[in-house]
Enzyme design. Structure first.
Site, PDB file in Angstrom:
ATOM      1  N   GLY A 248       0.755  -1.462  -0.128  1.00  0.00           N
ATOM      2  CA  GLY A 248      -0.059  -0.067   0.087  1.00  0.00           C
ATOM      3  C   GLY A 248       0.560   1.372  -0.217  1.00  0.00           C
ATOM      4  N   GLU A 289       4.343  -6.621   1.868  1.00  0.00           N
ATOM      5  CA  GLU A 289       3.693  -6.945   0.616  1.00  0.00           C
ATOM      6  C   GLU A 289       3.581  -5.718  -0.428  1.00  0.00           C
ATOM      7  OE1 GLU A 289      -0.195  -8.751   1.394  1.00  0.00           O
ATOM      8  OE2 GLU A 289       0.425 -10.002   2.776  1.00  0.00           O
ATOM      9  N   GLY A 291       3.677  -3.998  -3.660  1.00  0.00           N
ATOM     10  CA  GLY A 291       3.560  -4.084  -5.269  1.00  0.00           C
ATOM     11  C   GLY A 291       4.086  -2.849  -5.858  1.00  0.00           C
ATOM     12  N   ARG A 292       3.111  -1.650  -5.865  1.00  0.00           N
ATOM     13  CA  ARG A 292       3.362  -0.536  -6.626  1.00  0.00           C
ATOM     14  C   ARG A 292       4.660   0.224  -6.290  1.00  0.00           C
ATOM     15  NH1 ARG A 292      -1.495   2.902  -7.820  1.00  0.00           N
ATOM     16  NH2 ARG A 292      -2.397   1.643  -6.123  1.00  0.00           N
ATOM     17  N   ARG A 328      -6.087   2.454 -15.390  1.00  0.00           N
ATOM     18  CA  ARG A 328      -6.302   3.139 -14.144  1.00  0.00           C
ATOM     19  C   ARG A 328      -7.041   4.628 -14.348  1.00  0.00           C
ATOM     20  NH1 ARG A 328      -2.466   4.987 -11.374  1.00  0.00           N
ATOM     21  NH2 ARG A 328      -3.359   4.098  -9.314  1.00  0.00           N
ATOM     22  N   TYR A 332     -10.200   4.819 -11.946  1.00  0.00           N
ATOM     23  CA  TYR A 332      -9.965   5.457 -10.764  1.00  0.00           C
ATOM     24  C   TYR A 332      -9.769   7.320 -11.005  1.00  0.00           C
ATOM     25  CZ  TYR A 332      -8.124   0.871  -9.838  1.00  0.00           C
ATOM     26  OH  TYR A 332      -7.833  -0.294  -9.805  1.00  0.00           O
ATOM     27  N   CYS A 365     -14.112   2.715 -28.035  1.00  0.00           N
ATOM     28  CA  CYS A 365     -15.495   3.298 -28.084  1.00  0.00           C
ATOM     29  C   CYS A 365     -16.143   3.719 -26.860  1.00  0.00           C
ATOM     30  CB  CYS A 365     -16.332   2.704 -29.027  1.00  0.00           C
ATOM     31  SG  CYS A 365     -15.702   2.546 -30.383  1.00  0.00           S
ATOM     32  N   TYR A 393       0.088  -2.049 -11.991  1.00  0.00           N
ATOM     33  CA  TYR A 393      -1.270  -2.269 -12.460  1.00  0.00           C
ATOM     34  C   TYR A 393      -1.649  -1.542 -13.936  1.00  0.00           C
ATOM     35  CZ  TYR A 393      -1.702  -3.041  -7.322  1.00  0.00           C
ATOM     36  OH  TYR A 393      -0.985  -3.546  -6.088  1.00  0.00           O
TER      37      TYR A 393
HETATM   38  N1  LLP Z   1      -1.163  -7.062  -0.510  1.00  0.00           N
HETATM   39  C1  LLP Z   1      -2.459  -7.261  -0.838  1.00  0.00           C
HETATM   40  C2  LLP Z   1      -3.248  -8.301   0.057  1.00  0.00           C
HETATM   41  C3  LLP Z   1      -3.333  -6.604  -1.706  1.00  0.00           C
HETATM   42  O1  LLP Z   1      -4.527  -6.659  -2.014  1.00  0.00           O
HETATM   43  C4  LLP Z   1      -2.479  -5.389  -2.474  1.00  0.00           C
HETATM   44  C5  LLP Z   1      -2.956  -4.776  -3.355  1.00  0.00           C
HETATM   45  C6  LLP Z   1      -1.009  -5.468  -2.124  1.00  0.00           C
HETATM   46  C7  LLP Z   1      -0.410  -6.197  -1.140  1.00  0.00           C
HETATM   47  C8  LLP Z   1      -0.308  -4.632  -2.792  1.00  0.00           C
HETATM   48  O2  LLP Z   1      -0.473  -3.267  -2.781  1.00  0.00           O
HETATM   49  P1  LLP Z   1       0.457  -1.868  -3.200  1.00  0.00           P
HETATM   50  O3  LLP Z   1       1.729  -2.072  -2.536  1.00  0.00           O
HETATM   51  O4  LLP Z   1       0.555  -2.335  -4.747  1.00  0.00           O
HETATM   52  O5  LLP Z   1      -0.308  -0.733  -3.030  1.00  0.00           O
HETATM   53  N2  LLP Z   1      -5.379  -1.455  -9.163  1.00  0.00           N
HETATM   54  C9  LLP Z   1      -5.239  -0.470  -8.155  1.00  0.00           C
HETATM   55  C10 LLP Z   1      -4.457  -1.010  -7.106  1.00  0.00           C
HETATM   56  C11 LLP Z   1      -5.235  -2.269  -6.484  1.00  0.00           C
HETATM   57  C12 LLP Z   1      -4.557  -2.693  -5.285  1.00  0.00           C
HETATM   58  C13 LLP Z   1      -5.136  -4.110  -4.829  1.00  0.00           C
HETATM   59  N3  LLP Z   1      -4.433  -4.637  -3.840  1.00  0.00           N
HETATM   60  C14 LLP Z   1      -4.622   0.544  -8.863  1.00  0.00           C
HETATM   61  O6  LLP Z   1      -4.110   0.691 -10.005  1.00  0.00           O
HETATM   62  O7  LLP Z   1      -4.380   1.618  -8.127  1.00  0.00           O
END
Ligand code: LLP
Length: 438
Positions: A248, A289, A291-292, A328, A332, A365, A393
């Site tokens: 997150g 965990e 990701g982004r 995105r 969003y 479209c 994403y």
């Molecule tokens: N762990 C769990 C259980 C998650 O559901 C997620 C993301 C992460 C870790 C990683 O979160 P991050 O570090 O990437 O924020 N599609 C959306 C984001 C959806 C995130 C879903 N869960 C976007 O494009 O902003």
């Protein structure tokens, strides 16, 4: 101007480069739309996690589990596997991908609200580190699957700590109204249930409160709640070995935007954890965990302008990438910087300041098919643009809408570029379909 993703995406002598390669060279060689990733950027972000954790007493025993959903390219997964990362997966597909990319099962945590029996089975057979569970039904199902296989499933409960992550409502997961996690009042009873199920072994506690969070306080609040629960659990005879704080951590999407660094996100959490560990009641093993924050600013989407079309109020730059490539903005209303591959000269900048604002839109479209609105861009047909911060994403959420083959992906390291995913052929899109004979 500081671009998101710099210093790995920068203008050099007026030419936008990823590491040492001009984006125009990549576009010519591989075509557009094209996802381009910087190996050095991913590596730098991962190193920042590793170094921050290693330098702190509370982080010395820790595991960074890359959230595969952000970008599940085999090449990127393989990079993380070789760096010793773990993985957070949310489906049997992601689990299979990680294993195919060389990831170790013992470093995989499995999150998600809807694990099927088949997914549980494949994760148990692979021998993953932990299942993050969310409901009594899920606990019972996993226990039954593990019994059938003669295995003990390592589990943690994903707690919903009810904190406001102050992010877009679609990506906030830690409020009590969300479908995610176990409500605070049910946590202890569910742990007691888990303890009583013979094919489950309780090993951890977990939370993930949302994504693109730009403040440190919500994480700290969530951690405080988890630590209070750990103490309660220990008093109840259910000690947990690890605490998983989810992902997150937000990133800057706008030029000159400030966001906390990885160190700034992690340090207050590590400080709090160390304090509790010293008192003897906090778990000794930490999982995150992200990701982004590992891949978001390591990627850009290259797209070519097809037309500049005057509208009633502003112009439309119609480009060859669309919402199916990068969803995105449509989903969003997310902001991505869109910049020309050839830097505008001062004279051009002055001229473009007088041109009309434009919406950068795709050919799909739908009125929701935009990559950016109200931008000041002098670009014309044939010009190459880069949509920045598209490493997370982006490709992972792409679709075939409008029967559009998905983009190719290139990973760049220094002056080397490797095509890590070929552009799809349209015939691939109906390869699994059949026309009935009746
Ligand atoms: N762990 C769990 C259980 C998650 O559901 C997620 C993301 C992460 C870790 C990683 O979160 P991050 O570090 O990437 O924020 N599609 C959306 C984001 C959806 C995130 C879903 N869960 C976007 O494009 O902003």
């Amino acid at each position: 101007m500081s671009l998101p993703g710099s210093p790995f995406f920068t203008y050099r002598n007026g030419v936008l480069c990823v590491e040492e390669i001009p984006l125009s060279v990549l576009a010519k060689r591989f075509g557009t739309p094209l996802y381009v990733y910087s190996h050095a950027a991913i590596s730098a972000a991962f190193r920042e996690f590793q170094q921050t954790l290693a330098a702190h007493p509370a982080g010395a025993n820790s595991l960074v589990c890359y959230a595969v959903k952000a970008n599940s390219s085999l090449a990127i997964l393989n990079f993380f596997a070789r760096e010793g990362a773990g993985f957070d997966v949310v489906s049997g597909g992601e689990l299979a991908r990680v294993l195919a990319a060389g990831g170790q099962a013992q470093k995989i945590v499995f999150s998600g609200v809807g694990k099927t029996e088949a997914e549980m089975e494949s994760a148990l057979i692979a021998g993953i580190l932990c299942f993050n569970l969310e409901s009594a039904e899920e606990l019972r199902r996993l226990n039954a699957v593990a019994e059938r296989l003669g295995k003990i499933a390592p589990v943690s409960l994903r707690v919903n700590p009810d904190v406001d992550p102050k992010t877009h409502p679609y990506i906030a997961t830690g409020l009590k109204t969300a479908k995610f996690g176990v409500p605070m009042q049910d946590v202890l009873p569910l742990y007691r249930l888990a303890r009583g199920l013979p094919h489950l072994a309780v090993i951890g506690i977990d939370a993930h409160i949302g994504s693109q969070i730009l403040e440190t306080a919500p994480f700290d609040e969530a951690l405080a709640r988890l630590l209070a629960l750990c103490a309660e659990l220990a008093a109840d005879g259910i000690p947990v070995r690890h605490i998983d704080l989810g992902g997150g951590f937000g990133i800057p999407y706008r030029a000159n935007e400030n966001a906390p660094t990885i160190r700034e996100y992690l340090t207050p959490l590590l400080d709090r954890l160390a304090k509790e560990q010293a008192k003897g009641c906090a778990p000794r093993f930490l999982i995150v965990e992200p990701g982004r924050s590992l891949v978001g600013n390591a990627g850009a989407l290259l797209t070519r302008v097809e037309y500049r079309k005057p509208g009633a109020e502003h112009d439309f730059l119609i480009v060859d990438a669309a919402m199916n490539d990068l969803m995105r903005p449509a989903l969003y209303e997310a902001w991505h910087e869109i910049i020309p591959a050839r830097e505008e000269t001062t004279a051009e900048r002055e001229a473009s300041a007088k041109t009309r604002l434009c919406d950068v839109v795709g050919p799909v479209c739908e009125s929701g098919d935009f990559l950016g609105k109200g931008r000041r861009l002098a670009a014309e047909s044939g010009d190459l643009l880069a949509v920045l911060s598209a490493g997370a994403y982006g490709m992972a959420m792409s679709s075939h809408y409008n029967t559009r083959a998905r983009a190719a992906e290139v990973l760049v390291s220094g002056s080397a570029a490797h095509l890590v995913r070929r552009r799809e052929k349209v015939e691939d899109l109906w390869a699994e379909e059949e026309i009935p004979l009746f």
